[in-house]
Scaffold this motif. Structure first.
Motif, mmCIF file in Angstrom:
data_model
loop_
_atom_site.group_PDB
_atom_site.id
_atom_site.type_symbol
_atom_site.label_atom_id
_atom_site.label_comp_id
_atom_site.label_asym_id
_atom_site.label_seq_id
_atom_site.Cartn_x
_atom_site.Cartn_y
_atom_site.Cartn_z
ATOM 1 N N CYS A 163 0.739 -1.340 -0.380
ATOM 2 C CA CYS A 163 -0.032 0.206 0.335
ATOM 3 C C CYS A 163 0.683 1.059 -0.113
ATOM 4 C CB CYS A 163 -0.843 -0.212 1.288
ATOM 5 S SG CYS A 163 -0.276 0.221 2.807
ATOM 6 N N GLY A 164 0.105 2.548 -0.211
ATOM 7 C CA GLY A 164 1.152 3.274 -0.020
ATOM 8 C C GLY A 164 1.766 3.916 1.212
ATOM 9 N N LYS A 165 1.483 3.124 2.133
ATOM 10 C CA LYS A 165 2.885 2.923 3.776
ATOM 11 C C LYS A 165 3.270 1.750 3.608
ATOM 12 C CE LYS A 165 -0.408 5.993 5.984
ATOM 13 N NZ LYS A 165 -1.461 6.151 7.521
ATOM 14 N N GLY A 166 3.595 0.714 2.291
ATOM 15 C CA GLY A 166 4.055 -0.060 2.613
ATOM 16 C C GLY A 166 4.202 -1.408 3.200
ATOM 17 N N HIS A 167 3.110 -1.186 4.162
ATOM 18 C CA HIS A 167 2.205 -2.295 4.431
ATOM 19 C C HIS A 167 1.938 -3.704 3.126
ATOM 20 C CE1 HIS A 167 0.815 0.474 6.759
ATOM 21 N NE2 HIS A 167 1.303 -0.264 7.539
ATOM 22 N N ASP A 168 2.121 -5.003 3.323
ATOM 23 C CA ASP A 168 2.074 -6.166 2.921
ATOM 24 C C ASP A 168 0.352 -5.984 1.648
ATOM 25 O OD1 ASP A 168 1.962 -8.051 1.164
ATOM 26 O OD2 ASP A 168 1.806 -9.503 3.012
ATOM 27 N N ILE A 169 0.816 -5.891 0.946
ATOM 28 C CA ILE A 169 -0.919 -6.198 0.238
ATOM 29 C C ILE A 169 -1.185 -7.187 -1.068
ATOM 30 C CG2 ILE A 169 -2.242 -4.379 1.574
ATOM 31 C CD1 ILE A 169 -2.474 -2.721 -1.619
ATOM 32 N N SER A 170 -0.001 -8.198 -1.041
ATOM 33 C CA SER A 170 -0.042 -9.042 -1.579
ATOM 34 C C SER A 170 -0.775 -9.900 -1.710
ATOM 35 C CB SER A 170 1.430 -9.401 -1.939
ATOM 36 O OG SER A 170 1.673 -10.200 -0.792
ATOM 37 N N ASP A 171 -1.260 -10.302 -2.915
ATOM 38 C CA ASP A 171 -2.341 -11.201 -3.086
ATOM 39 C C ASP A 171 -2.250 -12.910 -1.895
ATOM 40 O OD1 ASP A 171 -3.776 -10.152 -5.384
ATOM 41 O OD2 ASP A 171 -2.999 -11.658 -6.230
ATOM 42 N N GLY A 172 -3.120 -12.940 -0.855
ATOM 43 C CA GLY A 172 -2.970 -13.367 0.530
ATOM 44 C C GLY A 172 -2.630 -13.242 1.362
ATOM 45 N N SER A 173 -1.966 -12.076 1.558
ATOM 46 C CA SER A 173 -2.441 -11.592 2.656
ATOM 47 C C SER A 173 -2.816 -10.883 3.848
ATOM 48 C CB SER A 173 -1.236 -10.019 2.226
ATOM 49 O OG SER A 173 -0.545 -9.113 3.344
ATOM 50 N N PRO A 174 -2.345 -11.314 4.672
ATOM 51 C CA PRO A 174 -3.309 -11.068 5.851
ATOM 52 C C PRO A 174 -3.824 -9.044 5.877
ATOM 53 C CG PRO A 174 -1.543 -11.439 6.938
ATOM 54 C CD PRO A 174 -1.002 -11.715 5.440
ATOM 55 N N ASN A 175 -3.201 -8.626 4.693
ATOM 56 C CA ASN A 175 -3.296 -7.215 5.162
ATOM 57 C C ASN A 175 -4.590 -6.657 4.277
ATOM 58 O OD1 ASN A 175 -1.463 -6.831 7.786
ATOM 59 N ND2 ASN A 175 0.250 -6.390 5.973
ATOM 60 N N LEU A 176 -4.990 -7.373 2.714
ATOM 61 C CA LEU A 176 -5.567 -7.035 1.969
ATOM 62 C C LEU A 176 -6.820 -7.446 2.256
ATOM 63 C CD1 LEU A 176 -5.486 -6.555 -0.946
ATOM 64 C CD2 LEU A 176 -5.563 -9.370 -1.261
ATOM 65 N N ARG A 177 -7.533 -6.873 1.796
ATOM 66 C CA ARG A 177 -9.141 -6.621 1.891
ATOM 67 C C ARG A 177 -9.900 -6.544 0.232
ATOM 68 N NH1 ARG A 177 -12.990 -3.103 5.146
ATOM 69 N NH2 ARG A 177 -14.861 -3.187 3.770
ATOM 70 N N LEU A 178 -10.742 -7.080 -0.221
ATOM 71 C CA LEU A 178 -11.220 -6.825 -1.495
ATOM 72 C C LEU A 178 -12.141 -6.156 -1.056
ATOM 73 C CD1 LEU A 178 -9.521 -9.919 -3.345
ATOM 74 C CD2 LEU A 178 -8.652 -7.294 -3.494
ATOM 75 N N VAL A 179 -12.582 -5.183 -1.736
ATOM 76 C CA VAL A 179 -13.862 -4.596 -1.559
ATOM 77 C C VAL A 179 -14.829 -3.828 -2.599
ATOM 78 C CG1 VAL A 179 -14.909 -2.390 -0.896
ATOM 79 C CG2 VAL A 179 -12.951 -2.927 -0.014
ATOM 80 N N VAL A 180 -15.778 -4.587 -3.590
ATOM 81 C CA VAL A 180 -16.474 -3.937 -4.460
ATOM 82 C C VAL A 180 -17.055 -3.177 -4.902
ATOM 83 C CG1 VAL A 180 -18.340 -5.416 -6.699
ATOM 84 C CG2 VAL A 180 -17.273 -7.167 -5.232
ATOM 85 N N GLU A 181 -16.902 -1.841 -5.472
ATOM 86 C CA GLU A 181 -17.569 -0.981 -5.719
ATOM 87 C C GLU A 181 -17.666 -1.089 -6.671
ATOM 88 O OE1 GLU A 181 -14.771 2.381 -4.317
ATOM 89 O OE2 GLU A 181 -14.922 1.428 -1.926
ATOM 90 N N GLY A 182 -19.231 -0.178 -7.249
ATOM 91 C CA GLY A 182 -19.587 -0.757 -8.253
ATOM 92 C C GLY A 182 -19.432 -2.255 -9.259
ATOM 93 N N LYS A 183 -19.039 -1.723 -10.472
ATOM 94 C CA LYS A 183 -18.637 -2.462 -11.507
ATOM 95 C C LYS A 183 -16.443 -2.847 -10.630
ATOM 96 C CE LYS A 183 -17.435 0.126 -15.453
ATOM 97 N NZ LYS A 183 -17.542 0.310 -16.728
ATOM 98 N N TYR A 184 -16.360 -2.705 -9.654
ATOM 99 C CA TYR A 184 -14.739 -2.111 -9.698
ATOM 100 C C TYR A 184 -14.537 -3.232 -8.999
ATOM 101 C CZ TYR A 184 -14.657 1.376 -13.678
ATOM 102 O OH TYR A 184 -14.406 1.855 -14.826
ATOM 103 N N THR A 185 -13.188 -3.982 -8.573
ATOM 104 C CA THR A 185 -12.926 -4.354 -7.228
ATOM 105 C C THR A 185 -11.315 -4.101 -6.995
ATOM 106 O OG1 THR A 185 -13.869 -6.483 -7.773
ATOM 107 C CG2 THR A 185 -11.913 -6.982 -6.249
ATOM 108 N N LYS A 186 -11.491 -3.312 -5.709
ATOM 109 C CA LYS A 186 -10.396 -2.721 -5.003
ATOM 110 C C LYS A 186 -9.815 -3.194 -3.774
ATOM 111 C CE LYS A 186 -12.589 1.804 -6.742
ATOM 112 N NZ LYS A 186 -12.871 3.096 -6.034
ATOM 113 N N ARG A 187 -8.509 -2.827 -4.064
ATOM 114 C CA ARG A 187 -7.593 -3.029 -2.321
ATOM 115 C C ARG A 187 -7.616 -2.346 -1.759
ATOM 116 N NH1 ARG A 187 -4.355 -6.895 -4.986
ATOM 117 N NH2 ARG A 187 -2.375 -6.370 -4.257
#
Length: 155
Positions: A114-138
């Motif tokens: 992320c912008g602050k350097g936290h690990d948000i790679s696929d499978g990371s416990p820090n990652l949350r996928l959010v669906v907003e309209g037709k887009y999926t955001k990390r």
């Protein structure tokens, strides 16, 4: 796309295509008066958009159709796939476009941090996928927790 289709696409791009940048992103475009050829480009590659008919301009007597690929990763992948078979002039142009694409770095939203350097790679416990309209955001859960703590401290 099979080898025959790829060869056909390369021929159309070599003869009628444009490979360049639009807004700093790789772009591939074919403009022709033959609707079936333009539509086939989009169907066989599975990328881009077909628009038209556009009214004739100037001395033109027929309307034109356009196939455009501007999604940066799709355009770069298509250019890379066709590059070995382009002629010298178009290959040099394609290399310049790909070099600019690589220099720009990862596509927004695919970075492993992320912008602050936290690990948000696929499978990371820090990652949350959010669906907003037709887009999926990390979203970074550590950053979200920090924002919630600041908000609670203000209350």
């Amino acid at each position: 796309m099979n080898e025959m289709q790829l060869g056909w696409i390369i021929g159309v791009l070599e003869g009628e295509g444009y490979i360049g940048e639009r807004g700093g992103r790789p772009a591939v475009t074919v403009v022709m008066t033959d609707e079936d050829v333009v539509r086939r480009c989009g169907e066989w590659t599975g990328v881009g958009n077909v628009t038209g008919p556009r009214p004739p301009r100037g001395t033109q007597t027929k309307p034109t159709w356009q196939w455009t690929v501007t999604k940066r990763d799709d355009a770069a992948a298509l250019i890379e796939k066709c590059l070995p078979w382009f002629g010298q002039r178009r290959a040099a142009n394609a290399r310049e476009v790909l070099a600019a694409y690589r220099a720009a770095g990862l596509t927004r939203g695919t970075s492993p941090v992320c912008g602050k350097g936290h690990d948000i790679s696929d499978g990371s416990p820090n990652l949350r996928l959010v669906v907003e309209g037709k887009y999926t955001k990390r979203r970074c859960l550590k950053c979200q927790a920090g924002r919630q703590q600041k908000h609670r401290a203000k209350i």
